[in-house]
Scaffold this active site. Sequence first.
Site, short mmCIF file in Angstrom:
data_model
loop_
_atom_site.label_atom_id
_atom_site.label_comp_id
_atom_site.label_asym_id
_atom_site.label_seq_id
_atom_site.Cartn_x
_atom_site.Cartn_y
_atom_site.Cartn_z
N ARG A 52 0.67 -1.38 0.33
CA ARG A 52 0.68 0.00 0.00
C ARG A 52 0.93 1.43 0.07
NH1 ARG A 52 -2.73 -0.30 5.23
NH2 ARG A 52 -0.72 -1.67 5.79
N GLU A 57 5.09 6.42 12.72
CA GLU A 57 5.60 7.80 13.32
C GLU A 57 6.14 9.22 12.97
OE1 GLU A 57 6.01 5.23 17.28
OE2 GLU A 57 3.96 5.16 16.94
N GLN A 75 1.63 24.19 17.84
CA GLN A 75 1.38 25.07 16.96
C GLN A 75 1.89 24.28 15.65
OE1 GLN A 75 0.71 29.35 16.05
NE2 GLN A 75 2.02 28.96 14.42
N ASP A 76 1.44 23.73 14.83
CA ASP A 76 1.35 23.06 13.68
C ASP A 76 1.88 24.04 12.69
OD1 ASP A 76 2.09 21.03 15.04
OD2 ASP A 76 0.89 19.57 13.99
N ASN A 77 2.04 24.06 11.48
CA ASN A 77 2.95 25.36 10.38
C ASN A 77 2.68 24.34 9.29
OD1 ASN A 77 2.32 27.46 12.24
ND2 ASN A 77 4.15 28.18 12.22
N HIS A 91 14.35 33.41 9.71
CA HIS A 91 13.59 33.68 10.10
C HIS A 91 13.83 33.50 11.35
CE1 HIS A 91 10.70 34.03 6.67
NE2 HIS A 91 11.03 34.75 6.19
N LYS A 101 12.19 24.95 15.89
CA LYS A 101 11.30 24.66 15.33
C LYS A 101 11.16 22.81 15.43
CE LYS A 101 10.62 29.25 13.00
NZ LYS A 101 10.78 29.10 12.03
N TYR A 161 6.02 22.31 9.91
CA TYR A 161 7.40 22.16 10.82
C TYR A 161 6.40 22.79 12.36
CZ TYR A 161 7.25 27.25 10.08
OH TYR A 161 7.16 28.41 9.22
N ASP A 172 8.77 39.14 15.02
CA ASP A 172 8.88 38.45 13.74
C ASP A 172 10.31 39.22 13.71
OD1 ASP A 172 8.45 36.38 11.89
OD2 ASP A 172 8.63 38.41 10.72
N LYS A 198 9.22 41.01 1.39
CA LYS A 198 10.05 40.95 2.97
C LYS A 198 11.45 40.43 3.23
CE LYS A 198 8.56 39.35 7.62
NZ LYS A 198 7.57 38.91 8.32
N ASP A 199 11.12 39.18 3.26
CA ASP A 199 12.70 38.23 3.06
C ASP A 199 13.56 39.10 2.33
OD1 ASP A 199 11.74 36.60 4.34
OD2 ASP A 199 11.37 34.89 3.34
#
Length: 213
Positions: A52, A57, A75-77, A91, A101, A161, A172, A198-199
Amino acid sequence: MDLLPEASQLVRDEDRNFLRIDGKGMRMQLDVHSLAIPDVKLIRTPRFSDARGYFCETFQRADFAAQGLDNDFLQDNQSSSDRSGTVRGLHFQRPPFAQTKLVRVLRGSIFDVTVDLRRSSPSFGRHIAIELSSEGNEQLLVPAGFAHGFCTLEPDTVVFYKVDQVYSAAHDGGVNWADSGLGIEWPVASAEAILSEKDRGLPMLADLAPVFE
């Protein structure tokens, strides 16, 4: 079909007081390597494949904690980049919203960079560059106190991440990815890189006020 385990199958991790739904109480098979800057870790977990596809994990808090990686991820991004040569970074977030992270690639591959911004660190201003890919199944732990960024090596690359602090626009910050003083050998020329305005306007490290003492 009963998908819930019997009560006797709940195994308590006595060290961390986490409940484990596992009849044998077996831990994840974490392969953790410290890189040239030891606080940055490369982590692999095994994949189990059949006709399959595969299953693996990728995170279990108790098992990460047992390896000394005791972060409370909040938090997950996720980002998707349509074209190769897309640069995101470098960043960071300022205290008290500094983030650790845990980075992995869901599709495609990236050239991933971390830069040590801790003024008291013997590796201040140094960086680690490493390739991460969905096929390689690696995860990179980037501690607070580092700037982080990457360049996509394939079209349609998806990066995921986890972070242990929520995003705060007021905290930031960043370092210019093309800062020659960092000595990063990016896989894309500056004129060809795809990045946000911005970057593109982030300061060089020499012009950045101290952030992490």
